[in-house]
Design an enzyme around this catalytic site. Sequence first.
Site, short mmCIF file in Angstrom:
data_model
loop_
_atom_site.label_atom_id
_atom_site.label_comp_id
_atom_site.label_asym_id
_atom_site.label_seq_id
_atom_site.Cartn_x
_atom_site.Cartn_y
_atom_site.Cartn_z
N ARG A 172 -37.66 11.64 46.57
CA ARG A 172 -37.68 12.67 47.62
C ARG A 172 -38.98 13.48 47.59
NH1 ARG A 172 -34.74 9.35 48.54
NH2 ARG A 172 -32.48 9.44 48.78
N SER A 222 -27.66 15.73 52.72
CA SER A 222 -27.45 15.89 51.28
C SER A 222 -28.23 17.12 50.79
CB SER A 222 -27.94 14.64 50.55
OG SER A 222 -27.75 14.75 49.17
N GLU A 292 -32.46 19.43 47.37
CA GLU A 292 -33.25 18.43 48.07
C GLU A 292 -33.68 18.96 49.42
OE1 GLU A 292 -31.92 14.39 50.34
OE2 GLU A 292 -31.65 14.40 48.17
#
EC number: 1.3.1.98
Length: 300
Positions: A172, A222, A292
């Site tokens: 990420r 998420s 995230e």
Amino acid sequence: MLKKEDFEKFPEMTVEFDSPLSEYTFTRVGGTADFLAFPKSNTELLEVIALARETDTPITVLGNASNLIVRDGGIRGLVILLEKMAQVKIAGYTIESQAGAKLIDVAKIAQEQALTGFEFACGIPGSIGGAVFMNAGAYGGEISQVLASVKVIDEQGNISNLSADEMKFGYRHSIVRDKNLIIVSAKFELKSGDPQQIQNEMNRLNNLRASKQPLEYPSCGSVFKRPSGHFAGQLIQEAGLQGKRIGGVEVSKKHAGFMVNIDEGTASDYEALIAYVIEKVKANTGVTLEPEVRIIGEKL
């Protein structure tokens, strides 16, 4: 700082003033942007960026505003939404896409052209630029696995191309965030495949997503990165936090890794719930969850 009259130089470009970003974010939260611009071409993008820099106006570039929380105080300066820069071209096994194109649309185009390798992205609700920025992935696939090169604009307004190796991809993460680059477009190298088999795999992944994720509510996707050796959702569930609610935002009862806006939640609700979950999971397991989702803008 930019002024309204400065945008008279761009008669073809859509520009909004004091625009509520909650109308564009997937969470349906966020305060106003002083100036919100929707360039349609590289030329418009470069020119409006140059004007902002000449006037010492802060610039924030958003793709599809999906894996993102904009704080309730909004964003000062110029916000650029790239959704109108969505052209996609095919050359052999290569797909070249502008940054504002939706991942879901590019995955469908790849399927129609009998190109395999992009199926993992068929249900990710983000843009090409955002996906490259954070090396988005799902179900075993990541952008880094198919990316060939990226066209970017640096802080001096120069356009250059970066190879996949130069992107320094991680989980990420990419060099784009570190160097404050703006993604203009990306090229992906795919392989020849059978259109029906590709469609079957996309159907399978979309069915999985629909069965496991709370797609019926606004969310930022998420929320947490996957901690080493663990799954964030499982840790949150084991801490007894599914259904925990602060304000109008709740830890999803369907998937504990998601937080959903169920009743006119605010960015402050999201931030408070994120902090609460981190604290409780740390106390329960010793694992520190790391967000995230990007959180940007000003608090009220």
